[in-house]
Motif scaffolding. Structure first.
Motif, short mmCIF file in Angstrom:
data_model
loop_
_atom_site.label_atom_id
_atom_site.label_comp_id
_atom_site.label_asym_id
_atom_site.label_seq_id
_atom_site.Cartn_x
_atom_site.Cartn_y
_atom_site.Cartn_z
N ARG A 235 9.86 -0.31 -29.27
CA ARG A 235 9.55 0.05 -27.88
C ARG A 235 9.72 1.56 -27.65
O ARG A 235 8.97 2.18 -26.91
CB ARG A 235 10.45 -0.76 -26.94
CG ARG A 235 10.50 -0.29 -25.50
CD ARG A 235 9.18 -0.37 -24.81
NE ARG A 235 9.30 0.03 -23.41
CZ ARG A 235 8.33 0.55 -22.69
NH1 ARG A 235 7.13 0.73 -23.22
NH2 ARG A 235 8.52 0.89 -21.43
N GLY A 236 10.69 2.16 -28.31
CA GLY A 236 11.02 3.57 -28.05
C GLY A 236 9.90 4.54 -28.33
O GLY A 236 9.81 5.60 -27.70
N THR A 237 9.02 4.22 -29.27
CA THR A 237 7.91 5.12 -29.58
C THR A 237 7.01 5.29 -28.37
O THR A 237 6.61 6.41 -28.04
CB THR A 237 7.10 4.58 -30.78
OG1 THR A 237 7.98 4.51 -31.92
CG2 THR A 237 5.94 5.49 -31.11
N ALA A 238 6.69 4.19 -27.68
CA ALA A 238 5.83 4.26 -26.50
C ALA A 238 6.48 5.05 -25.38
O ALA A 238 5.81 5.85 -24.69
CB ALA A 238 5.48 2.85 -26.03
N VAL A 239 7.78 4.87 -25.19
CA VAL A 239 8.48 5.60 -24.13
C VAL A 239 8.55 7.08 -24.46
O VAL A 239 8.26 7.95 -23.62
CB VAL A 239 9.89 5.03 -23.91
CG1 VAL A 239 10.62 5.81 -22.82
CG2 VAL A 239 9.82 3.55 -23.53
N ALA A 240 8.91 7.40 -25.69
CA ALA A 240 9.08 8.80 -26.09
C ALA A 240 7.75 9.56 -26.08
O ALA A 240 7.73 10.78 -25.87
CB ALA A 240 9.73 8.89 -27.45
N ARG A 241 6.65 8.88 -26.32
CA ARG A 241 5.34 9.53 -26.25
C ARG A 241 5.12 10.19 -24.89
O ARG A 241 4.43 11.21 -24.80
CB ARG A 241 4.22 8.52 -26.50
CG ARG A 241 3.99 8.15 -27.95
CD ARG A 241 2.85 7.14 -28.06
NE ARG A 241 1.59 7.73 -27.60
CZ ARG A 241 0.74 8.36 -28.40
NH1 ARG A 241 1.00 8.49 -29.68
NH2 ARG A 241 -0.39 8.86 -27.92
N CYS A 242 5.71 9.61 -23.86
CA CYS A 242 5.53 10.14 -22.50
C CYS A 242 6.13 11.53 -22.34
O CYS A 242 5.76 12.27 -21.42
CB CYS A 242 6.14 9.19 -21.48
SG CYS A 242 5.41 7.53 -21.47
N LEU A 243 7.07 11.90 -23.21
CA LEU A 243 7.68 13.23 -23.11
C LEU A 243 6.66 14.34 -23.35
O LEU A 243 6.85 15.47 -22.90
CB LEU A 243 8.82 13.35 -24.12
CG LEU A 243 10.06 12.49 -23.83
CD1 LEU A 243 10.96 12.42 -25.05
CD2 LEU A 243 10.82 13.04 -22.62
N ALA A 244 5.58 14.00 -24.06
CA ALA A 244 4.56 15.01 -24.34
C ALA A 244 3.92 15.54 -23.06
O ALA A 244 3.40 16.65 -23.03
CB ALA A 244 3.48 14.43 -25.26
N GLY A 245 3.98 14.75 -21.98
CA GLY A 245 3.38 15.16 -20.72
C GLY A 245 4.37 15.77 -19.74
O GLY A 245 4.02 16.03 -18.59
N VAL A 246 5.62 15.98 -20.17
CA VAL A 246 6.65 16.54 -19.29
C VAL A 246 7.00 17.93 -19.79
O VAL A 246 7.60 18.09 -20.86
CB VAL A 246 7.91 15.64 -19.26
CG1 VAL A 246 8.94 16.19 -18.28
CG2 VAL A 246 7.53 14.20 -18.89
N LYS A 247 6.65 18.95 -19.02
CA LYS A 247 6.74 20.33 -19.52
C LYS A 247 8.17 20.81 -19.73
O LYS A 247 8.41 21.72 -20.53
CB LYS A 247 5.99 21.28 -18.61
CG LYS A 247 6.55 21.41 -17.20
CD LYS A 247 5.72 22.39 -16.39
CE LYS A 247 6.25 22.57 -14.97
NZ LYS A 247 5.43 23.52 -14.20
N ASN A 248 9.16 20.23 -19.01
CA ASN A 248 10.53 20.70 -19.19
C ASN A 248 11.35 19.74 -20.05
O ASN A 248 12.56 19.63 -19.91
CB ASN A 248 11.23 20.94 -17.84
CG ASN A 248 11.23 19.70 -16.96
OD1 ASN A 248 10.33 18.87 -17.03
ND2 ASN A 248 12.23 19.59 -16.11
N ALA A 249 10.66 19.03 -20.97
CA ALA A 249 11.34 18.14 -21.90
C ALA A 249 10.83 18.40 -23.31
O ALA A 249 9.67 18.76 -23.51
CB ALA A 249 11.11 16.68 -21.53
N LYS A 250 11.71 18.19 -24.29
CA LYS A 250 11.33 18.38 -25.69
C LYS A 250 11.94 17.25 -26.51
O LYS A 250 13.16 17.04 -26.47
CB LYS A 250 11.81 19.72 -26.22
CG LYS A 250 11.50 19.96 -27.71
CD LYS A 250 11.97 21.33 -28.15
CE LYS A 250 11.78 21.52 -29.65
NZ LYS A 250 10.37 21.39 -30.08
#
Length: 362
Positions: A15-30
């Protein structure tokens, strides 16, 4: 908006892969590091996420303790549902904020332990990853309730229907001992109870529950596949929840709220991803006996519907915003316990023949 960059790691690359993919769209997250004890899942998850975030320097770990030593501020906990609390504890002891998948706890003892963990680390943020709270129609209903359009809520209900196609029945569909082969369905109710409590700003104080003896999947004989629970809330409302992994339907969520000034429900003629809301509201003359259409689904118009109807991305962004701005999430530890613990008590009620049981508060 803060310019602070939140460095994130994810544990559990199913499940974590799908959630973590969303970080690509958050500019202040890495996204900095990933972890899974299963070599095959670690390899595939790492490759997918390295491509998604465009970072060949993404670090991978098979050991969780070593993963927690990496240079991260926060952990997305997306391991199997029955292991969340001990993993959260280690993350907090290592000084990491946590976004944790649901259910948040699996027993009364874990609820007490999770509350104690968070109390011991007031400088850290815990947020429950209940993505259904971020559906557009749930957000709309919440605003309508805050604006007084439903009056006092007397009754609410929700249903989670999600089964395998019989063509997929197989003794190897889930690994041996996987929690989905034995976990009673009613214990997995946060996708329904979470959004209702989020809208109502209420909590459940007692429950009575019954579970069906009818069985659907021949390869999960230990699991009670269908349960119906009736809850009383602190504000005096009644909530009915149905969770069934043994009904012949692929996937659906249905919700309804009945108040003293208005009622609203999802249109059950289509699945939740495409379903509008139907309402009768005292603020709109003529709707007492003629429901009106409220054209909002899981997404607002123009939003990306990928990731559980767009909810995953909004949930992840909210978590990062809370960390960057130093604010407490609405889906905090108290909310996490209040939407997870009732399912555990509901199953116990069913085991005892449907006797009413109190739900402890922490």
């Amino acid at each position: 908006m803060s310019e602070k960059i939140i460095r994130v790691g994810v544990v559990g690359l199913g499940r974590g892969t799908a959630v973590a993919r969303c970080l690509a769209g958050v500019k202040n997250a890495k996204l900095v590091s990933v972890c899974d004890h299963n070599p095959a899942i670690l390899k595939s998850g790492y490759e997918e996420l390295a491509e998604a975030v465009k970072d060949p320097n993404l670090i991978q770990f098979s050991d969780y303790d070593e993963f927690l030593k990496s240079d991260i501020d926060a952990v997305i906990v997306a391991t199997e549902a029955v292991y969340h609390v001990p993993i959260v504890k280690k993350a907090f002891d290592a000084g990491k904020h946590v976004l944790c998948e649901i259910p948040s706890v699996n027993s009364i003892e874990e609820a007490r332990e999770l509350k104690d963990i968070c109390n011991a680390h007031p400088e850290l943020t815990y947020m429950a990853a209940e993505n259904c709270c971020y559906w557009a129609f749930i957000q709309t209903w919440k605003k309508m309730h805050e604006d007084g359009q439903f009056g006092e809520i007397a009754y609410a209900e929700a249903e989670y229907l999600h089964a395998l196609d019989p063509k997929e029945f197989s003794p190897t569909y889930y690994p041996e001992g996987h929690w989905r082969t034995w976990q009673p369905a009613i214990r997995y109710l946060t996708h329904e109870l979470g959004p209702l409590l989020y809208i109502m700003k209420d909590r459940c104080v007692s429950v009575t529950c019954m579970e069906a003896d009818v069985h659907y999947d021949p390869y999960t004989p230990e699991r009670k596949e269908t349960g119906v629970a009736l809850f009383k809330t602190a504000k005096g409302a009644v909530i009915r929840l149905l969770v069934s992994f043994g009904a012949y339907t692929s996937y659906d969520h249905n919700y309804r709220i009945c108040g003293t000034k208005g009622t609203i429900e999802t249109d059950r003629r289509d699945i939740v991803d495409r379903s509008h809301s139907l309402a009768s509201l005292s603020s709109i003359p003529g709707t007492f006996s003629a429901k009106i259409d409220i054209p909002v689904t899981t997404c607002f118009e123009g939003e990306d519907s990928s990731g559980h109807g767009g909810a995953d991305a909004k949930m992840v962004k909210d978590f990062i915003d809370c960390l960057a701005e130093g604010k407490r999430p609405e889906l905090d530890v108290d909310f996490a316990i209040q939407m997870s613990l009732p399912g555990i008590i509901a199953h116990e009620s069913a085991v005892q023949g449907g006797v009413p049981m109190e739900i402890p508060e922490f």
